[in-house]
Design a protein around this motif. Structure first.
Motif, PDB file in Angstrom:
ATOM      1  N   THR A 155      -0.465  -0.900   7.383  1.00  0.00           N
ATOM      2  CA  THR A 155      -1.909  -0.727   7.505  1.00  0.00           C
ATOM      3  C   THR A 155      -2.516  -1.557   8.636  1.00  0.00           C
ATOM      4  N   TRP A 207       4.901   7.030   8.457  1.00  0.00           N
ATOM      5  CA  TRP A 207       3.781   7.306   7.556  1.00  0.00           C
ATOM      6  C   TRP A 207       3.030   8.555   7.979  1.00  0.00           C
ATOM      7  N   ALA A 267       0.776   4.293  -2.746  1.00  0.00           N
ATOM      8  CA  ALA A 267      -0.012   5.467  -2.348  1.00  0.00           C
ATOM      9  C   ALA A 267       0.826   6.728  -2.416  1.00  0.00           C
ATOM     10  N   THR A 273       0.901   7.888  -5.861  1.00  0.00           N
ATOM     11  CA  THR A 273      -0.466   7.942  -6.399  1.00  0.00           C
ATOM     12  C   THR A 273      -0.663   7.014  -7.584  1.00  0.00           C
ATOM     13  N   ASP A 307      -2.607   3.741  -8.534  1.00  0.00           N
ATOM     14  CA  ASP A 307      -3.753   2.999  -7.999  1.00  0.00           C
ATOM     15  C   ASP A 307      -3.656   1.507  -8.312  1.00  0.00           C
ATOM     16  N   THR A 325      -4.526  -0.104  -2.792  1.00  0.00           N
ATOM     17  CA  THR A 325      -4.725   1.307  -2.466  1.00  0.00           C
ATOM     18  C   THR A 325      -6.202   1.676  -2.556  1.00  0.00           C
ATOM     19  N   SER A 332       2.957  11.584   5.371  1.00  0.00           N
ATOM     20  CA  SER A 332       1.633  11.937   4.854  1.00  0.00           C
ATOM     21  C   SER A 332       1.356  13.420   4.998  1.00  0.00           C
ATOM     22  N   ARG A 359     -11.214   4.010   4.238  1.00  0.00           N
ATOM     23  CA  ARG A 359     -10.836   5.228   4.956  1.00  0.00           C
ATOM     24  C   ARG A 359     -11.796   6.375   4.678  1.00  0.00           C
ATOM     25  N   TYR A 389      -8.052   0.327   0.609  1.00  0.00           N
ATOM     26  CA  TYR A 389      -7.756   1.155   1.782  1.00  0.00           C
ATOM     27  C   TYR A 389      -8.483   2.494   1.694  1.00  0.00           C
ATOM     28  N   ASP A 390      -8.434   3.120   0.520  1.00  0.00           N
ATOM     29  CA  ASP A 390      -9.099   4.414   0.348  1.00  0.00           C
ATOM     30  C   ASP A 390     -10.609   4.294   0.527  1.00  0.00           C
ATOM     31  N   TYR A 406       0.818  -1.215   0.000  1.00  0.00           N
ATOM     32  CA  TYR A 406       0.000   0.000   0.000  1.00  0.00           C
ATOM     33  C   TYR A 406       0.848   1.260   0.000  1.00  0.00           C
ATOM     34  N   GLY A 407       1.714   1.415   0.997  1.00  0.00           N
ATOM     35  CA  GLY A 407       2.423   2.675   1.194  1.00  0.00           C
ATOM     36  C   GLY A 407       3.234   3.136   0.005  1.00  0.00           C
TER      37      GLY A 407
END
Length: 480
Positions: A423, A441, A166, A169, A171, A175, A445, A182, A178-179, A162-163
């Protein structure tokens, strides 16, 4: 999967058969199809140069090619975004993935190459086969188990990462899942995406199983294994050196340069954060506990797969890989649901977090144990029993002892995964828990790259000894 079935066919059609899912599928498929072959080529090529040629400085190169495993993929992303802020898309995803994950192929292949008896190669050469034909017809087939296992690990990392993606950016299913959780906590949509990801994993498992085949790789016979004769590179010495230098510069140089640059820019103030020591100690504690539990749980399954192959062992192995291929956020939410409804006493405790680590990183221990057990001839165990040793004693003194280096290597890989996990830790960690990954993170972020740099450096420093242990244990397994 149960949530997917309960959603009903109309909901499934509405949420799965839409343009967004097609876009995510194309991105994820392209990422796997490009990254995995590149990792296999770099891993096998680097291992062959280090173990079977007169490569100048081959001992140093053997360590340098394993070292990128100590750098988390999202730290790699952080460094490359610092270097190229516009980095993204499939190119960025492949670049970061290859530089982060090729050691997962290199390390097991190098270990197998270093302990292969060169008698077969010498026989082939005596029959008139040249070096390249010997490699492709004799050596490469014997690397199938380790290469296929490494490729599977790379694939599972790509599905669950994921990290790293993400941050640029790019996809993928992970990701997007998770989005989805979230932003709207839309369980139905996320579950549908997760179900497609499970099907993707099943296809990968089938491909790896076909590639692995049913050949046996243990050497049984009298005499001492001879040392391989290293091939002269001649005019290829310089290109080989330049190629390895380019790989290590991109995989090691760029991250270290930019982490160091942000540390210098931040000065002494970045080391004065009160939670820095707490994050280090908690990461170390969870890493050691998770590695021990996961390796112990993986051993019976690896033994069953190698010594008693059959439908049951294949199903158990497949279930393990499927669960571990799921993104950390999905595994974590499943454990939250189970503990809240059935085991509230352990909800949001360290027990649940360690259980999540075991589910996520079991293949790391399993692949190493499987390869190690495959190198232990069953006849040795049988011979010990024939000499009067009880089965348990024979197992402990023969099979367990000979497979210990592989177990240590698997535990080291699990530790590395836990240090870098993001995550699941964010969702399952008890209140007050701070790990290096979650704190990194949080800072990155907020585009606080100077504040994130100490956590990035500590993750690398903490992972480096385990990476070196993995390298050393691979050599011990080779009897060197």
């Amino acid at each position: 999967m149960a949530a997917t079935v309960n959603a009903g066919w109309d909901t499934i059609v509405e949420l799965v058969f839409r343009p967004r899912v097609g876009e995510l599928l194309l991105n994820t498929l392209a990422l796997v199809l490009i990254t995995v072959p590149l990792c296999v080529v770099i891993g096998i090529g680097g291992a062959w140069l280090v173990e079977r040629t007169r490569l100048a400085g081959h001992k140093a190169w053997s360590v340098l090619l394993a070292a990128p495993l100590a750098i988390p993929a999202f730290v790699n992303s952080y460094a490359w975004v610092s270097a190229i802020p516009s980095l993204g898309g499939i190119f960025g995803g492949v670049l970061i993935s290859v530089l982060s994950y090729f050691p997962l192929v290199y390390i097991p292949v190098a270990a197998v190459l270093s302990r292969l008896d060169p008698a077969l190669e010498q026989s082939a050469a005596s029959l008139g086969l040249g070096p390249w034909r010997v490699f492709f017809r004799v050596v490469l087939p014997q690397l199938r188990l380790s290469a296929a296992g490494g490729a599977l690990l790379v694939s599972l990392h790509l599905l669950a990462e994921y990290g790293a993606f993400a941050m640029i950016t790019f996809d993928t299913f992970t990701t997007a899942i998770y989005d989805q959780f979230r932003s709207t906590f839309n369980g139905a949509a996320a579950n549908m995406l997760a179900s497609v990801l499970v099907l993707f994993c099943l296809l990968l498992l089938l491909a790896e199983s076909r590639t692995r085949g049913s050949a046996r790789y243990a050497r049984v016979g009298a005499g001492v294994q001879s040392s391989p004769q290293r091939l002269r590179l001649g005019s290829w010495q310089l290109p080989a050196q330049l190629g390895l230098a380019a790989v290590t510069a991109l995989a090691l140089g760029v991250p270290f340069w930019h982490v160091g640059r942000w540390l210098i820019a931040g000065g002494a103030a970045v080391w004065e954060r009160a939670d820095l020591l707490q994050a280090l100690l908690q990461t170390l504690g969870y890493g050691l506990a998770g590695a021990a539990v996961t390796t112990v749980l993986a051993f019976p399954l690896a033994y069953l797969v190698i010594r008693h192959p059959g439908p049951v062992s294949k199903v158990l192995e497949a279930v393990n890989y499927i669960s571990s291929s799921m993104p950390g956020i999905v595994v974590a939410l499943a454990l939250v649901t189970i503990t809240v409804h059935n085991l509230p006493a352990i909800y949001q405790t360290s027990i649940v977090l360690v259980a999540a680590y075991a589910l996520l990183f079991m293949p790391r221990a399993l692949v190493n144990l499987r390869a190690g057990l495959a190198q232990v001839p069953p006849t040795l165990d049988e011979a010990a029993q024939a000499l009067g040793k009880p089965p348990l004693v024979a197992f402990l003194k023969v099979t367990l002892r000979l497979s210990a280096p592989a177990a240590a290597g698997g535990a080291a890989l699990v530790f590395l995964g836990i240090v870098n996990e993001l995550t699941a830790t964010l969702l399952l960690a008890p209140n007050g828990t701070r790990t290096l990954a979650t704190q990194f993170w949080s800072m990155s972020s907020e585009i606080d790259y100077m504040g994130a740099a100490p956590y990035a450096l500590l993750m690398i420093v903490l992972s480096a000894p385990m990476t070196y242990l993995l390298f050393v244990q691979s050599k011990k397994a080779a009897g060197q």
